[in-house]
Design an enzyme around this catalytic site. Structure first.
Site, short mmCIF file in Angstrom:
data_model
loop_
_atom_site.label_atom_id
_atom_site.label_comp_id
_atom_site.label_asym_id
_atom_site.label_seq_id
_atom_site.Cartn_x
_atom_site.Cartn_y
_atom_site.Cartn_z
N HIS A 24 0.83 -1.19 0.00
CA HIS A 24 0.00 0.00 0.00
C HIS A 24 0.86 1.24 0.00
CE1 HIS A 24 0.57 -1.18 4.22
NE2 HIS A 24 0.41 0.08 4.56
N HIS A 62 0.98 5.34 0.88
CA HIS A 62 0.36 6.40 1.67
C HIS A 62 0.50 7.69 0.87
CE1 HIS A 62 0.41 4.16 5.60
NE2 HIS A 62 1.36 3.50 4.96
#
Length: 183
Positions: free
Chosen positions: A169, A171
């Site tokens: 992932h 950010h």
């Protein structure tokens, strides 16, 4: 109700942050009233206290997490089993607001299909396309959030990189002046 003197107010306020300030060397001062108080360095905002606590919690979570390949909370978000505040979605990528934001804008961008991509360190040539899609989606998120002129994209890799969810992932952080160095 008795009036509270300014030095008593300071004492009460200091006691609320006392646990956080234990590692800070404090000096004693006696005011003209004869009251003894502890003088601590200026804490610029309550956010600095919560940021310290959040950083410690993230480090602990990263150390406790492991890359087992098992389904993660992100898989449940992709399947819409857990609600999230979705900012952007296409056939390959999902972007949603972080539940523990570290900036006014903090959005997570994830691939919908992990395909072994639990960390950036496990990227293979077959992942090149999805990695590009994640970066492009990050730019789209920045545009949607009005931060395209100043934002940061961060990928935590492994426990030492403070990764606590083993589903790659990104950010996307913005909405304030970023600092350097980041770590």
């Amino acid at each position: 109700m008795a009036a509270i003197s300014p030095s008593m107010m300071l004492l009460r306020n200091f006691s609320t942050v006392g646990r956080i300030a234990q590692s800070v060397r404090a000096s004693s001062r006696i005011f003209s009233t004869g009251e003894l108080i502890r003088v601590l360095p200026l804490i610029t905002s309550p956010r600095s206290i919560s940021s310290t606590r959040a950083a410690h919690n993230e480090e602990a979570a990263a150390k406790a997490a492991s890359d087992t390949g098992a389904p993660t909370i992100f898989d449940k978000i992709i399947a819409k089993e857990i609600p999230s505040d979705i900012v952007y979605e296409d056939e390959n990528v999902l972007a949603f607001r972080d539940i523990n934001p570290q900036a006014p804008v903090h959005v997570l961008v994830i691939p919908k299909l992990r395909d072994g991509l639990t960390t950036l360190g496990k990227a293979e040539p077959r992942h090149v396309e999805v990695l590009g899609q994640l970066l492009h989606a990050s730019k789209i998120v920045a545009e949607k959030e009005g931060i395209v002129d100043g934002f940061r994209v961060v990928i935590n890799n492994g426990a030492e990189g403070c990764q606590s969810v083993y589903h790659l992932h990104l950010h996307v952080l913005g909405g304030r002046q970023m600092k350097w160095p980041p770590g």
